[in-house]
Design a protein around this motif. Structure first.
Motif, PDB file in Angstrom:
ATOM      1  N   ALA A   1       0.817  -1.215   0.000  1.00  0.00           N
ATOM      2  CA  ALA A   1       0.000   0.000   0.000  1.00  0.00           C
ATOM      3  C   ALA A   1       0.847   1.259   0.000  1.00  0.00           C
ATOM      4  O   ALA A   1       0.400   2.317   0.442  1.00  0.00           O
TER       5      ALA A   1
ATOM      6  N   ASP B   1      -2.254  -5.005   2.877  1.00  0.00           N
ATOM      7  CA  ASP B   1      -1.381  -3.999   3.480  1.00  0.00           C
ATOM      8  C   ASP B   1      -0.859  -4.519   4.814  1.00  0.00           C
ATOM      9  O   ASP B   1      -1.624  -4.697   5.764  1.00  0.00           O
TER      10      ASP B   1
ATOM     11  N   THR C   1       6.577   1.429   6.223  1.00  0.00           N
ATOM     12  CA  THR C   1       5.913   2.119   5.113  1.00  0.00           C
ATOM     13  C   THR C   1       6.764   3.293   4.637  1.00  0.00           C
ATOM     14  O   THR C   1       6.577   4.432   5.074  1.00  0.00           O
TER      15      THR C   1
END
Length: 321
Positions: free
Chosen positions: A8, A30, A35
């Protein structure tokens, strides 16, 4: 048509958005960790690094990213950004000549004297390349807006395995799909056991934007949603992924690079953000029938949306045929 997207970040969120715009029903897996795309302030900068390299798709990618931001804002999504240009100071005539050899004729730019720079610079720079088409954007806001606008179903889990028509997750179980697109980043390929090159970088968040126009050479200063940032992707490339960390010598190096750009007096460090980026772009259909968009490195916001658009078009056309 149901398509599963693993990851994601900017690649996965852009792929989900472009696939959904093409009529697909999208499920995004996800893991919600490591991230790298959720950077507080990312540069959209076509002229890269200290060599001034320009990717063949840089101008198209930059234009597409800004159009995408405007489209999302027209749909009601807030994406903090500034298409205010980017300033690239260079230290000497040799560096300027190196940059000039790489600049395509259709790239809008101007060379300035340091004293004419719209942002005050530290002493020692010979020339300043002004790139009016560049700027900065909030990575977290853009990826969140893309996912929301896509209408994708988001499965909060880590993909433990996949093939051309299914994704296996520890908690969610087996997810069936007509096609699978892998968009995992540095941590994602490590979890998959793939050989890769990883490079860590850090942003220091600041209580104010030291410069209103991003300034970049070795490191960069830029505005953010709140305050500003000083950052760089600078750790030695590594063959293995490691959790995010900022060694003390790296902190000193980054602060030194910031002082080399401009006067930092009065700015207070309020926090830090560290992420690991995957090198080596890989995109398109794979021999095993899966699809892939990974390895964008620090060009994620410059090239990711454009490459996702192209991949989505190819994937949907292949299924239609």
């Amino acid at each position: 048509m149901n398509i599963a997207v693993i990851g994601a970040g900017i690649a996965g969120a852009s792929a989900a958005y472009c696939l959904a715009r093409g009529g697909a029903s999208v499920t995004v897996v996800d893991a919600g960790a490591h991230t790298a795309s959720q950077v507080p302030s990312a540069l959209v900068n076509p002229v890269r690094g200290q060599s001034g390299g320009v990717d063949p798709q840089a101008l198209a990618g930059m234009g597409f990213t800004w159009r995408l931001v405007r489209d999302l804002e027209a749909q009601g999504f807030a994406v903090p950004h500034g298409q205010s240009g980017v300033l690239r100071p260079v230290p000497d005539d040799k560096a300027r000549a190196r940059f000039e050899r790489n600049l395509p004729p259709d790239l809008a730019r101007a060379w300035l004297r340091p004293e004419d720079s719209p942002e005050p610079l530290a002493p020692g720079w010979a020339h300043v390349l002004s790139l009016p088409g560049g700027g900065w954007l909030d990575g977290r806001a853009l990826t969140a807006a893309l996912l929301a606008a896509s209408g994708a179903r988001v499965v909060q889990d880590r993909a433990s395995g996949w093939n051309a028509q299914e994704v296996h997750c520890p908690r969610a179980g087996q997810l069936k799909a007509d096609a699978v697109v892998f968009c995992g980043g540095s941590a994602g390929v490590a979890w998959a056991g793939e050989a890769a090159t990883h490079r860590m970088g850090t942003l220091l968040t600041l209580d104010r934007a030291v410069t209103q126009t991003p300034v970049s050479f070795g490191a960069y200063l830029a505005p953010a949603r709140e305050g500003g940032v000083l950052g760089a992707t600078f750790e030695t490339p590594a063959p293995t992924w490691h959790p995010e960390a900022l060694p003390l010598p790296s902190l000193g190096w980054l602060l030194g690079k910031g002082l080399r750009l401009t006067d930092l007096r009065g700015a207070q460090v309020t926090g830090r953000w560290t992420g690991s980026r995957l090198s080596g772009v890989s995109t398109g259909r794979q021999p095993d029938g899966t699809w892939r968009l990974t390895g964008l490195g620090s060009k994620g916001f410059l090239l990711g949306p454009l490459l996702a658009r192209d991949l989505a078009a190819q994937l949907l056309a292949s299924r239609a045929g």
